[in-house]
Motif scaffolding. Structure first.
Motif, PDB file in Angstrom:
ATOM      1  N   GLY A   1       0.845  -1.204   0.000  1.00 49.73           N
ATOM      2  CA  GLY A   1       0.000   0.000   0.000  1.00 49.73           C
ATOM      3  C   GLY A   1       0.873   1.245   0.000  1.00 49.73           C
TER       4      GLY A   1
ATOM      5  N   SER B   1       2.077  -1.723  -4.522  1.00 49.48           N
ATOM      6  CA  SER B   1       0.819  -0.984  -4.485  1.00 49.48           C
ATOM      7  C   SER B   1       0.081  -1.144  -5.805  1.00 49.48           C
ATOM      8  CB  SER B   1       1.095   0.490  -4.161  1.00 49.48           C
ATOM      9  OG  SER B   1      -0.068   1.097  -3.645  1.00 49.48           O
TER      10      SER B   1
ATOM     11  N   LYS C   1       1.523   5.366 -10.331  1.00 48.71           N
ATOM     12  CA  LYS C   1       1.997   6.164  -9.193  1.00 48.71           C
ATOM     13  C   LYS C   1       3.318   5.633  -8.642  1.00 48.71           C
ATOM     14  CE  LYS C   1      -2.703   7.039  -7.392  1.00 48.71           C
ATOM     15  NZ  LYS C   1      -3.561   6.691  -6.256  1.00 48.71           N
TER      16      LYS C   1
ATOM     17  N   CYS D   1       1.188  -4.463  -7.440  1.00 50.76           N
ATOM     18  CA  CYS D   1       0.518  -5.696  -7.003  1.00 50.76           C
ATOM     19  C   CYS D   1      -0.944  -5.377  -6.719  1.00 50.76           C
ATOM     20  CB  CYS D   1       1.184  -6.256  -5.742  1.00 50.76           C
ATOM     21  SG  CYS D   1       0.347  -7.732  -5.089  1.00 50.76           S
TER      22      CYS D   1
ATOM     23  N   ILE E   1      -3.685  -6.909  -4.542  1.00 47.06           N
ATOM     24  CA  ILE E   1      -3.803  -7.927  -3.488  1.00 47.06           C
ATOM     25  C   ILE E   1      -5.069  -8.784  -3.626  1.00 47.06           C
ATOM     26  CG2 ILE E   1      -2.416  -6.630  -1.819  1.00 47.06           C
ATOM     27  CD1 ILE E   1      -5.089  -5.827  -0.437  1.00 47.06           C
TER      28      ILE E   1
ATOM     29  N   VAL F   1      -0.497  -2.393   4.815  1.00 39.72           N
ATOM     30  CA  VAL F   1      -1.177  -1.130   5.124  1.00 39.72           C
ATOM     31  C   VAL F   1      -2.389  -0.911   4.209  1.00 39.72           C
ATOM     32  CG1 VAL F   1      -0.790   1.335   5.546  1.00 39.72           C
ATOM     33  CG2 VAL F   1       1.130  -0.236   5.738  1.00 39.72           C
ATOM     34  N   ALA F   2      -2.379  -1.502   3.022  1.00 37.89           N
ATOM     35  CA  ALA F   2      -3.399  -1.203   2.002  1.00 37.89           C
ATOM     36  C   ALA F   2      -4.807  -1.559   2.455  1.00 37.89           C
ATOM     37  CB  ALA F   2      -3.077  -1.990   0.730  1.00 37.89           C
TER      38      ALA F   2
ATOM     39  N   LEU G   1      -9.249  -0.351   1.312  1.00 39.19           N
ATOM     40  CA  LEU G   1     -10.216   0.618   0.784  1.00 39.19           C
ATOM     41  C   LEU G   1     -11.004   1.154   1.969  1.00 39.19           C
ATOM     42  CD1 LEU G   1     -11.672  -1.170  -2.389  1.00 39.19           C
ATOM     43  CD2 LEU G   1      -9.912   0.622  -2.274  1.00 39.19           C
TER      44      LEU G   1
ATOM     45  N   SER H   1      -5.060  -2.409  10.843  1.00 39.09           N
ATOM     46  CA  SER H   1      -6.502  -2.619  10.934  1.00 39.09           C
ATOM     47  C   SER H   1      -7.162  -1.270  11.192  1.00 39.09           C
ATOM     48  CB  SER H   1      -6.778  -3.654  12.029  1.00 39.09           C
ATOM     49  OG  SER H   1      -8.148  -3.883  12.143  1.00 39.09           O
TER      50      SER H   1
ATOM     51  N   TYR I   1     -16.517  -2.440   5.871  1.00 36.00           N
ATOM     52  CA  TYR I   1     -15.239  -1.988   6.440  1.00 36.00           C
ATOM     53  C   TYR I   1     -15.093  -2.511   7.869  1.00 36.00           C
ATOM     54  CZ  TYR I   1     -11.398   1.254   7.566  1.00 36.00           C
ATOM     55  OH  TYR I   1     -10.182   1.796   7.929  1.00 36.00           O
TER      56      TYR I   1
ATOM     57  N   LYS J   1     -12.267  -5.281   9.104  1.00 32.08           N
ATOM     58  CA  LYS J   1     -11.219  -4.959  10.085  1.00 32.08           C
ATOM     59  C   LYS J   1     -11.358  -5.845  11.322  1.00 32.08           C
ATOM     60  CE  LYS J   1      -9.108  -1.669   7.736  1.00 32.08           C
ATOM     61  NZ  LYS J   1      -7.726  -1.841   7.251  1.00 32.08           N
TER      62      LYS J   1
ATOM     63  N   GLY K   1      -6.786   4.800  15.304  1.00 35.33           N
ATOM     64  CA  GLY K   1      -8.039   5.550  15.424  1.00 35.33           C
ATOM     65  C   GLY K   1      -8.089   6.597  14.320  1.00 35.33           C
ATOM     66  N   LEU K   2      -8.440   7.819  14.665  1.00 35.74           N
ATOM     67  CA  LEU K   2      -8.523   8.880  13.662  1.00 35.74           C
ATOM     68  C   LEU K   2      -7.117   9.386  13.364  1.00 35.74           C
ATOM     69  CD1 LEU K   2     -11.513  10.771  15.288  1.00 35.74           C
ATOM     70  CD2 LEU K   2     -11.605   9.288  13.281  1.00 35.74           C
ATOM     71  N   ILE K   3      -6.676   9.201  12.122  1.00 33.07           N
ATOM     72  CA  ILE K   3      -5.308   9.575  11.746  1.00 33.07           C
ATOM     73  C   ILE K   3      -5.385  10.566  10.582  1.00 33.07           C
ATOM     74  CG2 ILE K   3      -3.032   8.734  10.999  1.00 33.07           C
ATOM     75  CD1 ILE K   3      -3.927   7.516  13.695  1.00 33.07           C
TER      76      ILE K   3
ATOM     77  N   GLY L   1      -8.116   9.543   5.718  1.00 32.46           N
ATOM     78  CA  GLY L   1      -8.822  10.096   6.881  1.00 32.46           C
ATOM     79  C   GLY L   1      -9.593  11.353   6.501  1.00 32.46           C
TER      80      GLY L   1
ATOM     81  N   ARG M   1     -10.717  12.222   3.515  1.00 35.65           N
ATOM     82  CA  ARG M   1     -11.861  11.866   2.650  1.00 35.65           C
ATOM     83  C   ARG M   1     -13.041  11.411   3.492  1.00 35.65           C
ATOM     84  NH1 ARG M   1      -8.108   9.456  -0.719  1.00 35.65           N
ATOM     85  NH2 ARG M   1      -8.442   7.388   0.155  1.00 35.65           N
TER      86      ARG M   1
HETATM   87  N1  NAP Z   1      -6.575   7.323   7.824  1.00 35.08           N
HETATM   88  C1  NAP Z   1      -7.252   6.976   8.873  1.00 35.08           C
HETATM   89  O1  NAP Z   1      -7.827   7.785   9.594  1.00 35.08           O
HETATM   90  C2  NAP Z   1      -7.315   5.504   9.239  1.00 35.08           C
HETATM   91  C3  NAP Z   1      -7.975   5.156  10.418  1.00 35.08           C
HETATM   92  C4  NAP Z   1      -8.027   3.813  10.755  1.00 35.08           C
HETATM   93  C5  NAP Z   1      -7.429   2.872   9.944  1.00 35.08           C
HETATM   94  N2  NAP Z   1      -6.804   3.239   8.798  1.00 35.08           N
HETATM   95  C6  NAP Z   1      -6.191   2.207   7.988  1.00 35.08           C
HETATM   96  O2  NAP Z   1      -4.878   2.612   7.666  1.00 35.08           O
HETATM   97  C7  NAP Z   1      -4.477   2.032   6.419  1.00 35.08           C
HETATM   98  C8  NAP Z   1      -3.887   3.069   5.505  1.00 35.08           C
HETATM   99  O3  NAP Z   1      -4.748   4.132   5.355  1.00 35.08           O
HETATM  100  P1  NAP Z   1      -4.345   5.394   4.473  1.00 35.08           P
HETATM  101  O4  NAP Z   1      -5.019   6.527   5.106  1.00 35.08           O
HETATM  102  O5  NAP Z   1      -2.892   5.429   4.224  1.00 35.08           O
HETATM  103  O6  NAP Z   1      -5.100   5.024   3.094  1.00 35.08           O
HETATM  104  P2  NAP Z   1      -4.819   5.433   1.564  1.00 35.08           P
HETATM  105  O7  NAP Z   1      -3.951   6.642   1.486  1.00 35.08           O
HETATM  106  O8  NAP Z   1      -6.140   5.421   0.873  1.00 35.08           O
HETATM  107  O9  NAP Z   1      -3.957   4.226   1.038  1.00 35.08           O
HETATM  108  C9  NAP Z   1      -4.469   2.964   0.803  1.00 35.08           C
HETATM  109  C10 NAP Z   1      -3.607   2.322  -0.240  1.00 35.08           C
HETATM  110  O10 NAP Z   1      -4.106   1.009  -0.482  1.00 35.08           O
HETATM  111  C11 NAP Z   1      -3.745   0.678  -1.775  1.00 35.08           C
HETATM  112  N3  NAP Z   1      -4.636  -0.344  -2.305  1.00 35.08           N
HETATM  113  C12 NAP Z   1      -5.988  -0.297  -2.391  1.00 35.08           C
HETATM  114  N4  NAP Z   1      -6.458  -1.407  -2.982  1.00 35.08           N
HETATM  115  C13 NAP Z   1      -5.374  -2.165  -3.277  1.00 35.08           C
HETATM  116  C14 NAP Z   1      -5.199  -3.405  -3.939  1.00 35.08           C
HETATM  117  N5  NAP Z   1      -6.252  -4.108  -4.408  1.00 35.08           N
HETATM  118  N6  NAP Z   1      -3.950  -3.892  -4.087  1.00 35.08           N
HETATM  119  C15 NAP Z   1      -2.880  -3.197  -3.631  1.00 35.08           C
HETATM  120  N7  NAP Z   1      -2.978  -2.003  -3.022  1.00 35.08           N
HETATM  121  C16 NAP Z   1      -4.211  -1.482  -2.848  1.00 35.08           C
HETATM  122  C17 NAP Z   1      -3.883   1.941  -2.619  1.00 35.08           C
HETATM  123  O11 NAP Z   1      -2.910   1.846  -3.637  1.00 35.08           O
HETATM  124  P3  NAP Z   1      -2.740   2.796  -4.938  1.00 35.08           P
HETATM  125  O12 NAP Z   1      -2.578   4.198  -4.402  1.00 35.08           O
HETATM  126  O13 NAP Z   1      -1.487   2.257  -5.565  1.00 35.08           O
HETATM  127  O14 NAP Z   1      -3.972   2.640  -5.781  1.00 35.08           O
HETATM  128  C18 NAP Z   1      -3.607   3.034  -1.583  1.00 35.08           C
HETATM  129  O15 NAP Z   1      -2.366   3.627  -1.784  1.00 35.08           O
HETATM  130  C19 NAP Z   1      -5.711   1.312   5.890  1.00 35.08           C
HETATM  131  O16 NAP Z   1      -5.619  -0.054   6.220  1.00 35.08           O
HETATM  132  C20 NAP Z   1      -6.847   1.970   6.654  1.00 35.08           C
HETATM  133  O17 NAP Z   1      -7.973   1.115   6.738  1.00 35.08           O
HETATM  134  C21 NAP Z   1      -6.741   4.550   8.419  1.00 35.08           C
END
Ligand code: NAP
Length: 276
Positions: free
Chosen positions: A18, A40, A45, A65, A67, A92-93, A95, A134, A177, A181, A208-210, A215, A217
């Protein structure tokens, strides 16, 4: 002899899945002590991601890749194995609910995660650590029924969606979601013995909220009001940063976490404690 390539073949390999906000911050941090392979989805990108990591002096290779595609995951496994032994996996990846529907969220966040876990177990040796990112969402509501859990425990079954949808009438992305998780945390508990048999560890880390692009979006999406309410309840009265999630991942990957496996680390500024 090549010059200007950040060659660190002396370092162990970390595979980061990711390349979004948290994935890049994780790669930057693990890149201080590992050679990085970042995988990713969006091929376009990836050159920029590799360039950014290399600009920081990191020995990084970024590859495509999907996944959710078993063949693509098997290719990634071969790609890693050709380069050496896997020391650390940071998955980390995912949706977010705003970026997919019921089936696509479960396909990426549960089926995809399971493909990665199975592939990386095959590469694990003494000292390997796997960290699956998660979410607080895994902890927020009561667990689903035993019947639903038994379906979620076998996401690679060919009739997975038919069985799940017969039990869950409200097929919404927010629920997908949360269920995905919940299942990731459960997978890390259930698979600890298999990993332990190889001298390896598997843990989840629930942020949590990051403050990441994902986050942000979510604050403007369907669950925006819910997120604002959670933020107001958070004892530390702020979002976490990607530096803080990288701290947690780095710790879980390190020798200092050598007796930590089959469990979850909640990194949420106290939100769960306040709302439950
Ligand atoms: N941000 C928050 O507040 C928050 C809170 C709790 C948990 N989380 C968790 O933290 C993690 C990272 O979040 P983030 O904010 O960094 O999200 P993000 O910026 O949307 O990044 C997610 C990445 O997942 C990749 N991805 C999606 N589908 C994929 C697939 N089929 N195969 C390979 N890669 C794939 C995407 O790759 P491409 O860019 O290459 O398309 C994207 O770069 C996630 O697990 C999320 O659930 C986030």
């Amino acid at each position: 002899m090549r010059t200007g390539v950040n060659d660190r073949s002396d370092l162990p390999i970390a595979l980061v899945i990711g390349g979004g906000g948290m994935g890049m911050s994780t790669a930057r941090r693990l890149g201080q002590s590992h050679r990085i392979i970042l995988a990713s989805l969006t091929a376009d990108k990836n050159p920029k991601r590799e360039e950014l990591l290399r600009e920081d002096g990191i020995d990084a290779t970024v590859t495509q890749c999907d996944i959710t595609d078993p063949e693509s995951v098997a290719d990634l496994g071969r790609f890693v194995a050709e380069r050496g032994q896997l020391r650390t996996l940071a998955h980390v990846a995912a949706l977010s609910p705003a970026t997919g529907d019921w089936r696509t969220v479960l396909t990426a966040n549960l089926i995809g995660v399971t493909h990665i876990e199975r592939m990386c177990l095959g590469l694990a040796t003494q000292g390997t650590a796997a960290i699956f990112v998660s979410s607080l969402a895994a902890h927020r509501s009561d667990p689903p029924s035993d019947e639903i859990i038994s379906v979620l425990d076998d996401p690679l079954a060919p009739d997975f969606f038919e069985r799940l949808e017969a039990l869950v009438p409200e097929q919404e992305s927010v629920l997908a979601y949360r269920l995905s998780k919940f299942s990731v945390n459960r997978m890390c508990r259930r698979r600890a013995s298999e990993w332990g048999a190889r001298g390896a560890r598997i843990v989840s880390m629930s942020p949590g909220l990051i403050a990441t692009p994902m986050g942000a979006r979510e604050f403007s999406g369907q669950s925006g009001e819910l997120k604002r309410e959670l933020l107001r309840s958070t004892p530390l009265q702020r979002e976490g940063t990607m530096v803080e999630t990288a701290d947690a991942i780095e710790f879980l990957a390190s020798e200092r976490a050598s007796f930590i496996t089959g469990t979850d680390l909640l990194v949420d500024g106290g939100t769960l404690a306040a709302v439950r």
